[in-house]
Design a protein around this motif. Structure first.
Motif, PDB file in Angstrom:
ATOM      1  N   SER A 104       1.178   0.936 -10.224  1.00 55.44           N
ATOM      2  CA  SER A 104       0.035   0.973  -9.321  1.00 55.44           C
ATOM      3  C   SER A 104      -0.918  -0.189  -9.583  1.00 55.44           C
ATOM      4  O   SER A 104      -1.388  -0.856  -8.656  1.00 55.44           O
ATOM      5  CB  SER A 104      -0.700   2.309  -9.457  1.00 55.44           C
ATOM      6  OG  SER A 104      -1.800   2.372  -8.595  1.00 55.44           O
ATOM      7  N   LYS A 134       2.168   1.612  -3.488  1.00 58.10           N
ATOM      8  CA  LYS A 134       1.094   2.063  -4.378  1.00 58.10           C
ATOM      9  C   LYS A 134       0.891   3.573  -4.257  1.00 58.10           C
ATOM     10  O   LYS A 134       0.720   4.260  -5.271  1.00 58.10           O
ATOM     11  CB  LYS A 134      -0.212   1.329  -4.084  1.00 58.10           C
ATOM     12  CG  LYS A 134      -1.345   1.766  -5.019  1.00 58.10           C
ATOM     13  CD  LYS A 134      -2.591   0.983  -4.796  1.00 58.10           C
ATOM     14  CE  LYS A 134      -3.754   1.505  -5.600  1.00 58.10           C
ATOM     15  NZ  LYS A 134      -3.554   1.542  -7.046  1.00 58.10           N
ATOM     16  N   ALA A 135       0.947   4.079  -3.032  1.00 55.51           N
ATOM     17  CA  ALA A 135       0.804   5.526  -2.842  1.00 55.51           C
ATOM     18  C   ALA A 135       1.928   6.280  -3.564  1.00 55.51           C
ATOM     19  O   ALA A 135       1.670   7.320  -4.188  1.00 55.51           O
ATOM     20  CB  ALA A 135       0.790   5.856  -1.350  1.00 55.51           C
ATOM     21  N   ARG A 185       0.833  -1.218   0.000  1.00 54.33           N
ATOM     22  CA  ARG A 185       0.000   0.000   0.000  1.00 54.33           C
ATOM     23  C   ARG A 185       0.860   1.257   0.000  1.00 54.33           C
ATOM     24  O   ARG A 185       0.528   2.248  -0.670  1.00 54.33           O
ATOM     25  CB  ARG A 185      -0.950  -0.022   1.192  1.00 54.33           C
ATOM     26  CG  ARG A 185      -2.066  -1.019   1.014  1.00 54.33           C
ATOM     27  CD  ARG A 185      -3.055  -1.006   2.145  1.00 54.33           C
ATOM     28  NE  ARG A 185      -4.136  -1.939   1.856  1.00 54.33           N
ATOM     29  CZ  ARG A 185      -4.786  -2.635   2.777  1.00 54.33           C
ATOM     30  NH1 ARG A 185      -4.485  -2.486   4.055  1.00 54.33           N
ATOM     31  NH2 ARG A 185      -5.734  -3.470   2.426  1.00 54.33           N
ATOM     32  N   ASP A 244       1.142   6.103  -7.291  1.00 54.29           N
ATOM     33  CA  ASP A 244       0.017   6.976  -7.631  1.00 54.29           C
ATOM     34  C   ASP A 244       0.444   8.441  -7.657  1.00 54.29           C
ATOM     35  O   ASP A 244       0.057   9.184  -8.562  1.00 54.29           O
ATOM     36  CB  ASP A 244      -1.138   6.772  -6.645  1.00 54.29           C
ATOM     37  CG  ASP A 244      -1.875   5.457  -6.861  1.00 54.29           C
ATOM     38  OD1 ASP A 244      -1.689   4.813  -7.919  1.00 54.29           O
ATOM     39  OD2 ASP A 244      -2.623   5.057  -5.943  1.00 54.29           O
ATOM     40  N   ARG A 245       1.243   8.849  -6.665  1.00 46.49           N
ATOM     41  CA  ARG A 245       1.719  10.242  -6.647  1.00 46.49           C
ATOM     42  C   ARG A 245       2.581  10.549  -7.875  1.00 46.49           C
ATOM     43  O   ARG A 245       2.584  11.674  -8.364  1.00 46.49           O
ATOM     44  CB  ARG A 245       2.512  10.530  -5.367  1.00 46.49           C
ATOM     45  CG  ARG A 245       1.642  10.786  -4.153  1.00 46.49           C
ATOM     46  CD  ARG A 245       2.399  11.421  -3.001  1.00 46.49           C
ATOM     47  NE  ARG A 245       3.500  10.609  -2.510  1.00 46.49           N
ATOM     48  CZ  ARG A 245       3.381   9.606  -1.627  1.00 46.49           C
ATOM     49  NH1 ARG A 245       2.191   9.291  -1.151  1.00 46.49           N
ATOM     50  NH2 ARG A 245       4.437   8.939  -1.229  1.00 46.49           N
ATOM     51  N   ASP A 304      -1.926  -3.537  -7.161  1.00 49.13           N
ATOM     52  CA  ASP A 304      -3.286  -3.939  -6.779  1.00 49.13           C
ATOM     53  C   ASP A 304      -3.430  -5.455  -6.778  1.00 49.13           C
ATOM     54  O   ASP A 304      -3.980  -6.037  -5.846  1.00 49.13           O
ATOM     55  CB  ASP A 304      -4.324  -3.338  -7.737  1.00 49.13           C
ATOM     56  CG  ASP A 304      -4.510  -1.849  -7.556  1.00 49.13           C
ATOM     57  OD1 ASP A 304      -4.168  -1.311  -6.480  1.00 49.13           O
ATOM     58  OD2 ASP A 304      -4.994  -1.207  -8.520  1.00 49.13           O
ATOM     59  N   GLY A 321       2.164   9.185 -10.777  1.00 45.14           N
ATOM     60  CA  GLY A 321       1.407   8.944 -12.003  1.00 45.14           C
ATOM     61  C   GLY A 321       1.859   7.681 -12.722  1.00 45.14           C
ATOM     62  O   GLY A 321       1.673   7.545 -13.926  1.00 45.14           O
ATOM     63  N   ASP A 322       2.424   6.743 -11.965  1.00 39.20           N
ATOM     64  CA  ASP A 322       2.912   5.476 -12.526  1.00 39.20           C
ATOM     65  C   ASP A 322       1.777   4.457 -12.470  1.00 39.20           C
ATOM     66  O   ASP A 322       1.709   3.606 -11.588  1.00 39.20           O
ATOM     67  CB  ASP A 322       4.140   5.008 -11.733  1.00 39.20           C
ATOM     68  CG  ASP A 322       4.778   3.756 -12.288  1.00 39.20           C
ATOM     69  OD1 ASP A 322       4.197   3.137 -13.206  1.00 39.20           O
ATOM     70  OD2 ASP A 322       5.853   3.391 -11.790  1.00 39.20           O
ATOM     71  N   ASN A 323       0.873   4.555 -13.440  1.00 40.19           N
ATOM     72  CA  ASN A 323      -0.323   3.715 -13.457  1.00 40.19           C
ATOM     73  C   ASN A 323      -0.006   2.238 -13.590  1.00 40.19           C
ATOM     74  O   ASN A 323      -0.693   1.396 -13.012  1.00 40.19           O
ATOM     75  CB  ASN A 323      -1.253   4.145 -14.594  1.00 40.19           C
ATOM     76  CG  ASN A 323      -1.761   5.550 -14.414  1.00 40.19           C
ATOM     77  OD1 ASN A 323      -1.715   6.109 -13.326  1.00 40.19           O
ATOM     78  ND2 ASN A 323      -2.232   6.147 -15.485  1.00 40.19           N
TER      79      ASN A 323
END
Length: 164
Positions: A140, A128-129, A125, A132-133, A144, A135-137
């Motif tokens: 991320s 992932k944060a 997690r 996400d910050r 998941d 913009g590395d989709n």
């Protein structure tokens, strides 16, 4: 995106957060290897009235862990960074502790692995944060799936522990 080169590999780096994300993924990779080895250790040494069920559960979970190691390492390489090189590198980075005990009770094995998988979820997690910050989709999205697997392993271990 900035093009970078490491050795013969050309990759596309995603800004300033590449190093931070790759370090987080390398720590997760070290933890996955440590958890894989611990799970196999328990698979090899489990005993008791639920031997067969626990033996098969541990083997299934170890296989799942080993399967994601390549995904994690390749994600690090795609970002333009280097990943783990050795057992020593894993040992320096791992946060999941080894268990070298002899004669560990099955209930203790189940609980320790459940807690370790929950710790892995927390690390995932955090990574992932970061992704996400940045913009590395892609990272991320991969995280998941790994998180869902770790949560599933923790749930199975919890339920198996109710019968141990």
């Amino acid at each position: 995106m900035q093009q970078t080169s490491q050795g013969d590999t050309q990759t596309l780096a995603r800004g300033d957060n590449v190093l931070e994300i790759s370090e987080a993924l390398n720590a997760i990779l070290a933890d996955v290897f440590a958890l894989y080895m611990k799970t196999k250790n328990f698979h090899w040494h489990v005993w008791g009235p639920h031997f067969r069920d626990h033996h098969l559960l541990f083997d299934d979970q170890a296989s799942q862990l080993l399967a994601i190691t390549d995904e994690i390492a390749e994600r690090v390489r795609k970002s333009g960074a280097f990943t783990l090189h050795s057992i020593g590198d894993i040992a320096r980075r791992q946060r999941i502790l080894d268990n070298n005990g002899k004669g560990v009770a099955a209930a203790d094995m189940l609980e320790e692995l459940r807690q370790d998988n929950q710790a892995l979820v927390a690390s995932l997690r955090e990574a992932k944060a970061l992704a996400d910050r940045a913009g590395d989709n892609a990272t991320s999205g991969l995280i998941d799936g790994w998180t869902d697997q770790a949560e599933g392993r923790a749930w199975f271990l919890l339920e198996a522990g109710r019968s141990a």
